[in-house]
Design a protein around this motif. Structure first.
Motif, PDB file in Angstrom:
ATOM      1  N   THR A  59       0.856  -1.175   0.000  1.00 50.24           N
ATOM      2  CA  THR A  59       0.000   0.000   0.000  1.00 50.24           C
ATOM      3  C   THR A  59       0.895   1.229   0.000  1.00 50.24           C
ATOM      4  O   THR A  59       2.093   1.148   0.266  1.00 50.24           O
ATOM      5  N   CYS A  60       0.308   2.363  -0.281  1.00 50.61           N
ATOM      6  CA  CYS A  60       1.048   3.620  -0.412  1.00 50.61           C
ATOM      7  C   CYS A  60       1.850   3.943   0.840  1.00 50.61           C
ATOM      8  O   CYS A  60       1.321   3.944   1.954  1.00 50.61           O
ATOM      9  N   ALA A  61       3.134   4.241   0.659  1.00 52.71           N
ATOM     10  CA  ALA A  61       3.980   4.717   1.753  1.00 52.71           C
ATOM     11  C   ALA A  61       3.741   6.212   1.960  1.00 52.71           C
ATOM     12  O   ALA A  61       3.127   6.875   1.121  1.00 52.71           O
ATOM     13  N   VAL A  62       4.233   6.736   3.065  1.00 52.55           N
ATOM     14  CA  VAL A  62       4.087   8.165   3.370  1.00 52.55           C
ATOM     15  C   VAL A  62       5.483   8.741   3.568  1.00 52.55           C
ATOM     16  O   VAL A  62       6.177   8.393   4.520  1.00 52.55           O
ATOM     17  N   TYR A  63       5.867   9.622   2.676  1.00 54.03           N
ATOM     18  CA  TYR A  63       7.211  10.176   2.658  1.00 54.03           C
ATOM     19  C   TYR A  63       7.274  11.510   3.409  1.00 54.03           C
ATOM     20  O   TYR A  63       6.423  12.382   3.216  1.00 54.03           O
ATOM     21  N   GLY A  64       8.308  11.648   4.230  1.00 54.42           N
ATOM     22  CA  GLY A  64       8.606  12.945   4.812  1.00 54.42           C
ATOM     23  C   GLY A  64       9.487  13.759   3.904  1.00 54.42           C
ATOM     24  O   GLY A  64       9.540  14.985   3.994  1.00 54.42           O
ATOM     25  N   ASP A  65      10.171  13.070   2.996  1.00 59.43           N
ATOM     26  CA  ASP A  65      11.085  13.696   2.035  1.00 59.43           C
ATOM     27  C   ASP A  65      11.195  12.758   0.839  1.00 59.43           C
ATOM     28  O   ASP A  65      11.237  11.537   1.016  1.00 59.43           O
ATOM     29  N   PRO A  66      11.273  13.296  -0.383  1.00 61.01           N
ATOM     30  CA  PRO A  66      11.358  12.410  -1.557  1.00 61.01           C
ATOM     31  C   PRO A  66      12.584  11.506  -1.561  1.00 61.01           C
ATOM     32  O   PRO A  66      12.603  10.497  -2.262  1.00 61.01           O
ATOM     33  N   ASP A  67      13.609  11.861  -0.798  1.00 66.85           N
ATOM     34  CA  ASP A  67      14.830  11.062  -0.763  1.00 66.85           C
ATOM     35  C   ASP A  67      14.778   9.911   0.236  1.00 66.85           C
ATOM     36  O   ASP A  67      15.732   9.138   0.347  1.00 66.85           O
ATOM     37  N   TRP A  68      13.697   9.807   0.983  1.00 62.74           N
ATOM     38  CA  TRP A  68      13.592   8.700   1.931  1.00 62.74           C
ATOM     39  C   TRP A  68      13.628   7.367   1.196  1.00 62.74           C
ATOM     40  O   TRP A  68      13.186   7.260   0.051  1.00 62.74           O
ATOM     41  N   THR A  69      14.108   6.337   1.898  1.00 59.42           N
ATOM     42  CA  THR A  69      14.016   4.988   1.352  1.00 59.42           C
ATOM     43  C   THR A  69      12.566   4.504   1.450  1.00 59.42           C
ATOM     44  O   THR A  69      11.762   5.042   2.233  1.00 59.42           O
ATOM     45  N   LEU A  70      12.252   3.483   0.666  1.00 56.25           N
ATOM     46  CA  LEU A  70      10.912   2.892   0.724  1.00 56.25           C
ATOM     47  C   LEU A  70      10.614   2.378   2.126  1.00 56.25           C
ATOM     48  O   LEU A  70       9.495   2.554   2.638  1.00 56.25           O
ATOM     49  N   GLU A  71      11.598   1.752   2.774  1.00 52.47           N
ATOM     50  CA  GLU A  71      11.360   1.212   4.111  1.00 52.47           C
ATOM     51  C   GLU A  71      11.072   2.312   5.117  1.00 52.47           C
ATOM     52  O   GLU A  71      10.210   2.166   5.992  1.00 52.47           O
ATOM     53  N   GLN A  72      11.802   3.426   5.031  1.00 53.23           N
ATOM     54  CA  GLN A  72      11.519   4.568   5.917  1.00 53.23           C
ATOM     55  C   GLN A  72      10.082   5.042   5.721  1.00 53.23           C
ATOM     56  O   GLN A  72       9.367   5.318   6.700  1.00 53.23           O
ATOM     57  N   ALA A  73       9.677   5.176   4.465  1.00 53.11           N
ATOM     58  CA  ALA A  73       8.350   5.715   4.169  1.00 53.11           C
ATOM     59  C   ALA A  73       7.237   4.751   4.577  1.00 53.11           C
ATOM     60  O   ALA A  73       6.166   5.185   5.034  1.00 53.11           O
ATOM     61  N   GLN A  74       7.455   3.448   4.437  1.00 55.36           N
ATOM     62  CA  GLN A  74       6.431   2.491   4.863  1.00 55.36           C
ATOM     63  C   GLN A  74       6.305   2.469   6.389  1.00 55.36           C
ATOM     64  O   GLN A  74       5.189   2.420   6.920  1.00 55.36           O
ATOM     65  N   GLU A  75       7.422   2.503   7.082  1.00 52.33           N
ATOM     66  CA  GLU A  75       7.371   2.569   8.541  1.00 52.33           C
ATOM     67  C   GLU A  75       6.660   3.841   8.988  1.00 52.33           C
ATOM     68  O   GLU A  75       5.857   3.843   9.934  1.00 52.33           O
ATOM     69  N   TRP A  81      -1.532  14.180  15.843  1.00 55.04           N
ATOM     70  CA  TRP A  81      -0.473  13.353  15.258  1.00 55.04           C
ATOM     71  C   TRP A  81       0.561  14.233  14.544  1.00 55.04           C
ATOM     72  O   TRP A  81       0.279  15.360  14.162  1.00 55.04           O
ATOM     73  N   THR A  82       1.744  13.693  14.372  1.00 55.29           N
ATOM     74  CA  THR A  82       2.785  14.365  13.608  1.00 55.29           C
ATOM     75  C   THR A  82       2.577  14.046  12.139  1.00 55.29           C
ATOM     76  O   THR A  82       2.496  12.880  11.768  1.00 55.29           O
ATOM     77  N   PRO A  83       2.455  15.035  11.249  1.00 56.87           N
ATOM     78  CA  PRO A  83       2.185  14.769   9.834  1.00 56.87           C
ATOM     79  C   PRO A  83       3.256  13.884   9.197  1.00 56.87           C
ATOM     80  O   PRO A  83       4.390  13.852   9.658  1.00 56.87           O
ATOM     81  N   TYR A 134       2.825   3.489   8.748  1.00 60.46           N
ATOM     82  CA  TYR A 134       2.232   2.806   9.893  1.00 60.46           C
ATOM     83  C   TYR A 134       2.261   3.685  11.139  1.00 60.46           C
ATOM     84  O   TYR A 134       1.302   3.691  11.922  1.00 60.46           O
ATOM     85  N   ARG A 135       3.337   4.415  11.312  1.00 60.61           N
ATOM     86  CA  ARG A 135       3.420   5.338  12.439  1.00 60.61           C
ATOM     87  C   ARG A 135       2.299   6.375  12.378  1.00 60.61           C
ATOM     88  O   ARG A 135       1.631   6.664  13.376  1.00 60.61           O
ATOM     89  N   LEU A 136       2.055   6.932  11.190  1.00 53.94           N
ATOM     90  CA  LEU A 136       1.028   7.947  11.029  1.00 53.94           C
ATOM     91  C   LEU A 136      -0.360   7.379  11.345  1.00 53.94           C
ATOM     92  O   LEU A 136      -1.150   8.008  12.054  1.00 53.94           O
ATOM     93  N   ILE A 137      -0.665   6.194  10.829  1.00 50.10           N
ATOM     94  CA  ILE A 137      -1.973   5.585  11.086  1.00 50.10           C
ATOM     95  C   ILE A 137      -2.121   5.258  12.569  1.00 50.10           C
ATOM     96  O   ILE A 137      -3.174   5.496  13.176  1.00 50.10           O
ATOM     97  N   PHE A 138      -1.085   4.716  13.161  1.00 50.22           N
ATOM     98  CA  PHE A 138      -1.099   4.398  14.596  1.00 50.22           C
ATOM     99  C   PHE A 138      -1.404   5.649  15.416  1.00 50.22           C
ATOM    100  O   PHE A 138      -2.241   5.623  16.333  1.00 50.22           O
ATOM    101  N   GLU A 139      -0.762   6.763  15.086  1.00 56.33           N
ATOM    102  CA  GLU A 139      -0.982   8.002  15.834  1.00 56.33           C
ATOM    103  C   GLU A 139      -2.364   8.585  15.566  1.00 56.33           C
ATOM    104  O   GLU A 139      -3.025   9.097  16.479  1.00 56.33           O
ATOM    105  N   LYS A 140      -2.812   8.541  14.308  1.00 55.34           N
ATOM    106  CA  LYS A 140      -4.144   9.060  13.996  1.00 55.34           C
ATOM    107  C   LYS A 140      -5.222   8.305  14.777  1.00 55.34           C
ATOM    108  O   LYS A 140      -6.223   8.895  15.214  1.00 55.34           O
ATOM    109  N   LEU A 141      -5.024   7.015  14.975  1.00 55.18           N
ATOM    110  CA  LEU A 141      -5.991   6.197  15.706  1.00 55.18           C
ATOM    111  C   LEU A 141      -5.822   6.298  17.224  1.00 55.18           C
ATOM    112  O   LEU A 141      -6.564   5.655  17.971  1.00 55.18           O
TER     113      LEU A 141
END
Length: 441
Positions: A182-198, A439-441, A201-208
């Motif tokens: 599923t779509c990752a969430v990037y803080g920066d376009p240079d992030w790795t895929l693993e950083q963005a996927q983690e 939550w932190t964006p 999940y962090r964003l969804i966890f905090e939103k909930l």
């Protein structure tokens, strides 16, 4: 500029003279406007700009049969996946650049007179539908007869099996260590895929607003990425997936990480989960599969599963408006997501509100999905030989074509990705959340 009408008139004129068209000329009669890439065929004919950086080569009579009998994305996909047409200048794991070059190319079904010319040139047998590549599923009308009505439990299970039970090993090559599809969430376009996927999940966890001891239901949980993320933080989680291979992989991963006391992934239709009174429900990439007409049931189900004050997060691909057809195009429906349906975020929000859930926040992550798909294509290219050995070249090409095409779609605002966050209020309408986003964006 040569138009489709000019080419049709030319074809009709040649027909009256008894002249046969070359394969390149036949393709010209099927395309409205200029062909933006080089096109060559097995009869030696060519068309399109000779100096174009990308090209298509039709290698066999079967390739022209696919193109002539189904002009458009379906015919192109059939010829490409079968190997009867090759894309030049791009890797089959990431044909993004040639798709970008072809994005304005439009096909038309030939007129009756043009059809006579094409048939005379190629032979009538080239216009008769033939068996598609084995990666293609049945058309919608035949699926009804064999699998039942759209979005019945039986037919949904078959659709999920078609897409997700390809091979866990193949998905590991393409998705990377997170096994997150599923779509990752990037803080920066240079992030790795693993950083963005983690981070997703962090964003969804905090939103909930999840915390240790809470209970989470994750419907359409895939390989259990959200399940394990929450369980590592002390949340008790049940995940549900209709893919047997996903469930087996996820359960093994849960055991390997020592999370079995907190987490479980069930091979189950989400509609068959009996537990309730959850503190939160997450749905990450499920809504696309359930059918728009089932939204009232879907959001009613989420409401029933939540305790008063519980939160839900709906993460799904959408259209940029609420007016177009909900059905996917022929290529996506036949090769990728059988029975998939999309609509705008406005419809999703309305259906949630109509069932009595209060929507607190929504955001569009469209550009993040384009970045995610680019990374998946890079993984497919890097692991191409292993992927072909695992699932076959045709299936690997389907994935490269699908992911590169979707990347272009997200960039062009053909599709979007929306998060919708909401709450189940109690009978008094009590709103037990902070006044501003927490939550932190």
């Amino acid at each position: 500029m040569t138009t489709f009408k000019d080419r049709t008139d030319k074809a009709v004129g040649l027909s009256e003279l008894g002249t046969r068209l070359s394969i390149a000329e036949v393709v010209e009669t099927l395309v409205d406007g200029e062909i933006p890439v080089r096109l060559s065929a097995y009869d030696g004919s060519t068309t399109g700009p000779a100096d174009a950086p990308y090209g298509l080569e039709i290698k066999s009579p079967r390739g022209i049969n696919y193109l002539a009998s189904a002009p458009g994305d379906l015919g192109l996909a059939r010829a490409y996946v079968s190997g009867d047409m090759v894309a030049e200048g791009v890797h089959p794991g990431d044909p993004y650049e040639i798709l970008k070059a072809m994005q304005g190319m439009k096909f038309h079904r030939p007129s009756a007179l043009s059809l006579v010319t094409i048939a005379r040139s190629l032979g009538w047998e080239r216009l008769k539908p033939i068996a598609p590549p084995p990666q293609e599923t049945l058309p919608r009308w035949r699926r009804i007869a064999l699998e039942g009505l759209r979005h019945s439990k039986t037919r949904d299970a078959e659709a999920i099996h078609h897409h997700y039970d390809v091979s866990n090993t193949f998905y590991e090559y393409v998705l990377g260590p997170s096994m997150t599809y599923t779509c990752a969430v990037y803080g920066d376009p240079d992030w790795t895929l693993e950083q963005a996927q983690e981070n997703k999940y962090r964003l969804i966890f905090e939103k909930l607003r999840l915390k240790e001891g809470d209970r989470l239901l994750d419907i359409g949980c895939g390989w259990g990425g959200m399940v394990r993320y929450a369980a590592r933080r002390g949340v008790r989680v049940i995940g549900a997936t209709l893919s047997a291979e996903q469930a087996a992989w996820a359960q093994q991963k849960i055991a390997d990480e020592g999370l079995s006391e907190l987490a479980e992934v069930r091979y189950s239709d989400y509609r068959d989960i009996p537990e309730g009174e959850f503190d939160a429900v997450s749905s990450i990439g499920l809504t696309e599969h359930i059918g728009v007409h089932n939204y009232p049931f879907y959001f009613g189900y989420i409401k029933d599963k939540l305790r008063d004050g519980g939160l839900f997060l709906n993460h799904c691909i959408t259209r940029p408006d609420n007016t177009r057809t909900t059905k996917a195009g022929d290529f996506i429906d036949r090769y990728v997501f059988p029975d998939g349906e999309l609509i705008g975020s406005g419809r999703i929000i309305s259906e949630a509100q109509n069932i009595g859930l209060e929507v607190l926040h929504e955001e569009n992550l469209r550009e993040h999905y384009a970045l995610t798909l680019h990374e998946w294509c890079k993984n497919l290219v890097a692991n191409w030989d292993a992927c072909v050995a695992e699932v076959g070249e045709g299936t690997a090409k389907v994935w490269g074509l699908y992911m590169a095409g979707c990347r272009l779609g997200f960039q062009r605002d053909v599709v979007q990705l929306h998060h919708v966050l909401g709450v189940k209020l109690d009978a008094n309408g009590t709103w037990d959340v902070p006044l501003r986003p927490w939550w932190t964006p």
